[in-house]
Structure formats: C-alpha cells, structure tokens
Design an enzyme around this catalytic site. Structure first.
Site, mmCIF file in Angstrom:
data_model
loop_
_atom_site.group_PDB
_atom_site.id
_atom_site.type_symbol
_atom_site.label_atom_id
_atom_site.label_comp_id
_atom_site.label_asym_id
_atom_site.label_seq_id
_atom_site.Cartn_x
_atom_site.Cartn_y
_atom_site.Cartn_z
ATOM 1 N N GLY A 95 -38.347 38.660 67.142
ATOM 2 C CA GLY A 95 -39.753 39.000 67.346
ATOM 3 C C GLY A 95 -40.024 40.416 67.795
ATOM 4 N N THR A 96 -38.997 41.262 67.827
ATOM 5 C CA THR A 96 -39.212 42.630 68.327
ATOM 6 C C THR A 96 -40.219 43.405 67.479
ATOM 7 O OG1 THR A 96 -37.207 43.263 67.120
ATOM 8 C CG2 THR A 96 -36.996 42.950 69.487
ATOM 9 N N GLY A 97 -40.111 43.315 66.156
ATOM 10 C CA GLY A 97 -41.003 44.085 65.293
ATOM 11 C C GLY A 97 -42.452 43.653 65.418
ATOM 12 N N THR A 107 -33.259 38.933 70.431
ATOM 13 C CA THR A 107 -34.220 39.975 70.062
ATOM 14 C C THR A 107 -35.184 39.507 68.976
ATOM 15 O OG1 THR A 107 -32.593 40.841 68.486
ATOM 16 C CG2 THR A 107 -32.642 41.851 70.680
ATOM 17 N N LYS A 159 -38.366 52.930 63.078
ATOM 18 C CA LYS A 159 -37.655 52.270 64.169
ATOM 19 C C LYS A 159 -36.146 52.349 63.921
ATOM 20 C CE LYS A 159 -39.929 48.489 63.365
ATOM 21 N NZ LYS A 159 -40.622 47.184 63.380
#
Length: 263
Positions: free
Chosen positions: A208-210, A206, A175
């Site tokens: 919690g994106t992973g 942002t 990522k």
C-alpha cells in the site's frame, strides 16, 4: 463546524485493506481531510497476492464521480487502479472537467507482481490521463512500463522524470524505492528539482505504499499546500507508515496508516 477539505479517490478496492480505496481513505482520515471514493474495480486480495479482479462498468464509475462532485465538491482528486482503456478514458475526461489538483498514481502491477492494468490501456494513460495530472507518481516498474526507461541507479532518475514529463503532467515524482540504499525520490516540473531522501527501514510489510503516498499528496494539495510542500509532507508520513508496518496474514503486511496515533 465547517467541513474539512475534500479529496476524491478513484481507484480499486483491496479486500485485505492494505492498498487501494481502503488505504486511500485511511490516509485521508489520518491527514485531516474528508475522503470520498469512486470504485473502479473490486479485487479479491490478501497478503499473498491478488486472487481475482473485476472492473466496474464505465457508467457506474461515471455516475459515482458525478454524484460526489456535483453535490459535495472536491478540492483534489487522486487516481489509482483504473484497469482498462475505457475506464482510463472516462476518468481522464471527468478529471479534465473538474479543474482541481489531481494526483495520478499510474498503477500497473500490485506489490506481489499481479497485473492491475490492461496492456491496451497504457496508451490511454500516456495520452489522456498523464496530461491532466498535477503530479504523476510512478514507481520504477511503472516508469519502464510507460516510457521504456529502465532505471538502475539514482543518476537515471532525471532521465525517467523527463520521459514522464514529456506526456504532460505538471510535476513528476519518480519513486526510487526499488533502488538499493536509502529511499530516494525525485520531484521535478522540468525546471525545479527536489530530491527527497529517507532512511530505508528493514521492514518487508510495505503493502500500500504507492496508494498511501499519492493520497497523502492529494490531501496536502486539498489543504492548499504547494506541490513541493505536499510531496515532502507525504514522504514523511509514508516513511513513518513503512517503519510501523505490521505482519498480517501469511505474506506482505500493510503499512500502518494510523502510526501517528500510536506513537
């Protein structure tokens, strides 16, 4: 009516609801699968950071996993915060015995920079957890932590992917969201390559994106999608969730897991 595909998340709790088990279950609901959970740790966490973390005993994690898998069954597993070497080892053993597609998000630090994985657990992640992964989804900090490869430009994503694949996952999704410019990720199994690009949204919320991306991939795999198709759909979903992220508390707010219901 028949049950929807079932996905099991093995991860920590985020009391603020933006990441961890809470983000995983929201994502699974949004994408039409039945989410189930094995809690590995409890955190005191909000928009400002992690104020405390307490891992669960290995026997509690193993009992939760067996309880769900032996009765309900699963079509995919996703792992997140595993905290210690003992938990990594136990979870890797359980996954190897289950034989379903598995997405490993090798969580090392929180969005705020708080450590979520003991340094002593890194070797267990490399030698036990990554080899049972269908897809590993490290961000650039986690790549550096696991492999020593420090990515500072898009052209180095191939080097990072090769270093991660050397530990045995079938696919690596590197990522590149921490690089400048558009949000670019590289998905590869060492022979096929997929470059996934999305516009960068001017939104600091942002958190919690992973977790969200890994859970979305697991949802796609549970539905029978190929890895490239599941990852592409997950990228589209998380990009929309980032665009719709909202302020919560005094720090970094979460992505909006329900953005498709509100647009």
């Amino acid at each position: 009516m028949g049950a929807p595909p079932r996905v099991l998340t093995v991860a920590g709790s985020d009391s603020g609801g933006g990441a961890g088990i809470q983000a995983d279950l929201k994502t699974m609901l949004a994408l039409g699968v039945h989410g189930m959970s094995v809690l590995t740790a409890v955190t005191a966490q909000n928009s400002l950071g992690v104020q405390g973390a307490w891992e669960l005993p290995v026997e509690a994690v193993r009992a939760q996993y067996r309880s769900v898998v032996d009765d309900i069954g699963v079509q995919a597993v996703k792992t997140g915060m595993l905290a210690s070497a003992e938990l990594v080892e136990a979870v890797a053993e359980l996954i190897a015995d289950t034989g379903v597609p598995t997405v490993v998000d090798p969580v090392g630090v929180s969005k705020h920079g708080d450590p979520l994985l003991a340094a002593s657990a890194l070797d267990s992640v490399r030698t036990l957890l990554l080899p049972v992964a269908t897809v590993a989804t490290p961000n650039l900090d986690e790549v550096a932590q696991l492999t020593g490869v420090r990515v500072e430009s898009e052209k180095q994503l191939r080097e990072a992917a090769a270093a991660v694949l050397a530990y045995g996952p079938k696919w690596a999704l590197i990522k590149g969201g921490h690089l400048p410019g558009e949000a670019v990720d590289l998905l590869t199994d060492g022979s096929e390559e997929y470059w996934l690009r999305a516009p960068r949204h001017d939104n600091r919320h942002t958190h919690g994106t992973g977790c969200t991306l890994a859970s979305a991939i697991a949802a796609g795999l549970a539905k029978g999608e190929s890895v490239p198709a599941a990852v592409a759909a997950a990228k589209e979903y998380v990009t929309g969730a980032i665009a719709a992220g909202f302020a919560l508390g005094g720090g970094i707010g979460p992505v909006d897991h329900g953005w498709r219901f509100r647009t």
